[in-house]
Design a protein around this motif. Structure first.
Motif, mmCIF file in Angstrom:
data_model
loop_
_atom_site.group_PDB
_atom_site.id
_atom_site.type_symbol
_atom_site.label_atom_id
_atom_site.label_comp_id
_atom_site.label_asym_id
_atom_site.label_seq_id
_atom_site.Cartn_x
_atom_site.Cartn_y
_atom_site.Cartn_z
ATOM 1 N N THR A 100 74.355 17.520 63.218
ATOM 2 C CA THR A 100 73.910 16.141 63.012
ATOM 3 C C THR A 100 74.107 15.741 61.561
ATOM 4 N N TRP A 101 73.737 16.650 60.650
ATOM 5 C CA TRP A 101 73.927 16.408 59.217
ATOM 6 C C TRP A 101 75.417 16.250 58.906
ATOM 7 N N ASN A 102 76.227 17.157 59.447
ATOM 8 C CA ASN A 102 77.664 17.122 59.175
ATOM 9 C C ASN A 102 78.320 15.845 59.685
ATOM 10 N N LEU B 157 82.747 20.857 67.593
ATOM 11 C CA LEU B 157 82.771 19.946 68.734
ATOM 12 C C LEU B 157 81.529 19.054 68.736
ATOM 13 N N ASN B 158 80.370 19.644 68.476
ATOM 14 C CA ASN B 158 79.135 18.862 68.417
ATOM 15 C C ASN B 158 79.226 17.775 67.350
ATOM 16 N N ALA B 159 79.735 18.147 66.176
ATOM 17 C CA ALA B 159 79.850 17.171 65.092
ATOM 18 C C ALA B 159 80.814 16.051 65.466
ATOM 19 N N ARG B 160 81.948 16.408 66.069
ATOM 20 C CA ARG B 160 82.938 15.403 66.452
ATOM 21 C C ARG B 160 82.374 14.435 67.493
ATOM 22 N N ILE B 161 81.636 14.964 68.459
ATOM 23 C CA ILE B 161 81.039 14.099 69.489
ATOM 24 C C ILE B 161 80.026 13.149 68.859
ATOM 25 N N LYS B 162 79.229 13.660 67.911
ATOM 26 C CA LYS B 162 78.221 12.822 67.259
ATOM 27 C C LYS B 162 78.872 11.751 66.393
ATOM 28 N N ILE B 163 80.022 12.086 65.770
ATOM 29 C CA ILE B 163 80.764 11.086 65.016
ATOM 30 C C ILE B 163 81.281 9.999 65.952
ATOM 31 N N TYR B 164 81.832 10.415 67.084
ATOM 32 C CA TYR B 164 82.331 9.449 68.071
ATOM 33 C C TYR B 164 81.196 8.565 68.564
ATOM 34 N N GLU B 165 80.071 9.192 68.866
ATOM 35 C CA GLU B 165 78.914 8.435 69.351
ATOM 36 C C GLU B 165 78.494 7.380 68.329
ATOM 37 N N LYS B 166 78.425 7.788 67.043
ATOM 38 C CA LYS B 166 78.007 6.856 66.002
ATOM 39 C C LYS B 166 78.988 5.701 65.874
ATOM 40 N N LYS B 167 80.300 6.017 65.864
ATOM 41 C CA LYS B 167 81.306 4.965 65.746
ATOM 42 C C LYS B 167 81.266 4.038 66.960
ATOM 43 N N HIS B 168 81.119 4.617 68.150
ATOM 44 C CA HIS B 168 81.106 3.841 69.376
ATOM 45 C C HIS B 168 79.897 2.914 69.414
ATOM 46 N N LEU B 169 78.737 3.427 69.044
ATOM 47 C CA LEU B 169 77.527 2.621 69.041
ATOM 48 C C LEU B 169 77.637 1.489 68.027
ATOM 49 N N ASN B 170 78.213 1.802 66.841
ATOM 50 C CA ASN B 170 78.362 0.766 65.820
ATOM 51 C C ASN B 170 79.305 -0.345 66.295
#
Length: 288
Positions: A194-196, A269-282
């Motif tokens: 999450t931090w990454n 993989l977890n970090a990449r998914i969380k990045i995608y989630e953040k970008k998608h939500l934004n």
């Protein structure tokens, strides 16, 4: 004679790790254990073993625990060594440190881990990781990355030390051996990812450092340059696994090495998914 070194050990609920850590430091003159109101026997153990306990109250901003300690504790020696509770100073590293502090050539020294996972040294797959941990007082502080509540940490985890002076690397190892279950270890990795994810979103908006950083004698600059390239590559989980397990001969670390490399890939993989989630939500919020 005790060595003229002041040691900082940041802790919270570390009753399992702290005794071995402090035993490996029985040759230094001064030890501060900086606690965040532990609920176990951490403070009792520290006091019994001769360390001075100081409580740290985090207000959610800056500085965090280590930087606050560097700036506020009454260290009586010129050299400061930072050791986490799940780390131990090896005999070889002890001798390297004793030799280093009598020289005026450098003002700081990088130290590397001997990382123990499932009771086995990850000699091949996790042999990097230089950290500036030994430095002269008033010449170093942790960088402020602007990261605050991520992971619930009041302690610098991924932040690096900035040194006002010259540095070198010590050959001896700092042994990193966490006495926690895989379940607890994975919980922490989830927090790290999450931090990454948040940090990488910020780094992607920053320019790639100069190529000169790749050839620098400073391990931090080399790592920064390579990290800037890496976070822009596709297939990062696969790259992680191939690099650590095959290119760095992680398969020679046995079954624990395979598990560790798989966990590293899963972390990416977890970090990449969380990045995608953040970008998608934004992007969705922007459309709304």
């Amino acid at each position: 004679m005790k060595a003229s070194i002041s040691v900082l050990v940041p802790v919270k609920n570390e009753e399992k790790n702290l005794p071995d850590c402090l035993r490996s430091l029985d040759w230094v003159d001064e030890i501060f254990v900086v606690d965040s109101h532990s609920k176990d026997r951490t403070c009792e153990i520290a006091t019994q073993m001769g360390a001075e306990v100081v409580q740290f109250d985090y207000d959610g901003g800056w500085p965090k625990k280590k930087n606050w300690s560097i700036k506020n504790l009454p260290f009586k020696h010129d050299w400061i060594l930072i050791v986490d509770a799940d780390e131990r100073i090896s005999p070889k590293l002890k001798n390297d440190i004793l030799a280093a502090i009598v020289s005026d050539t450098y003002q700081g020294y990088y130290i590397r881990w001997k990382f123990i996972f499932l009771d086995k040294w990850m000699k091949h797959c996790w042999s990097h990781g230089w950290m500036l941990r030994l430095f002269k007082k008033d010449l170093a502080e942790y960088e402020d990355l602007g990261m605050r509540g991520e992971g619930g940490w009041d302690n610098e985890v991924h932040e690096n030390i900035k040194l006002d002076g010259e540095s070198a690397c010590l050959p001896g190892y700092m042994i990193h051996e966490t006495n926690v279950s895989i379940e607890r270890w994975l919980d922490k990795q989830n927090q790290f990812s999450t931090w990454n994810a948040k940090r990488r979103l910020e780094q992607l908006n920053e320019p790639i450092p100069s190529l000169k950083w790749f050839f620098s004698r400073n391990p931090l600059k080399r790592r920064r340059f390579l990290k800037a390239l890496y976070i822009r590559m596709p297939l990062q989980p696969l790259i992680q696994f191939v690099y650590f397990y095959i290119i760095k001969f992680g398969f020679l670390d046995g079954l624990p090495g395979l598990y560790f490399c798989a966990f590293r890939a899963a972390h990416e993989l977890n970090a990449r998914i969380k990045i995608y989630e953040k970008k998608h939500l934004n992007s969705q919020e922007g459309k709304d």
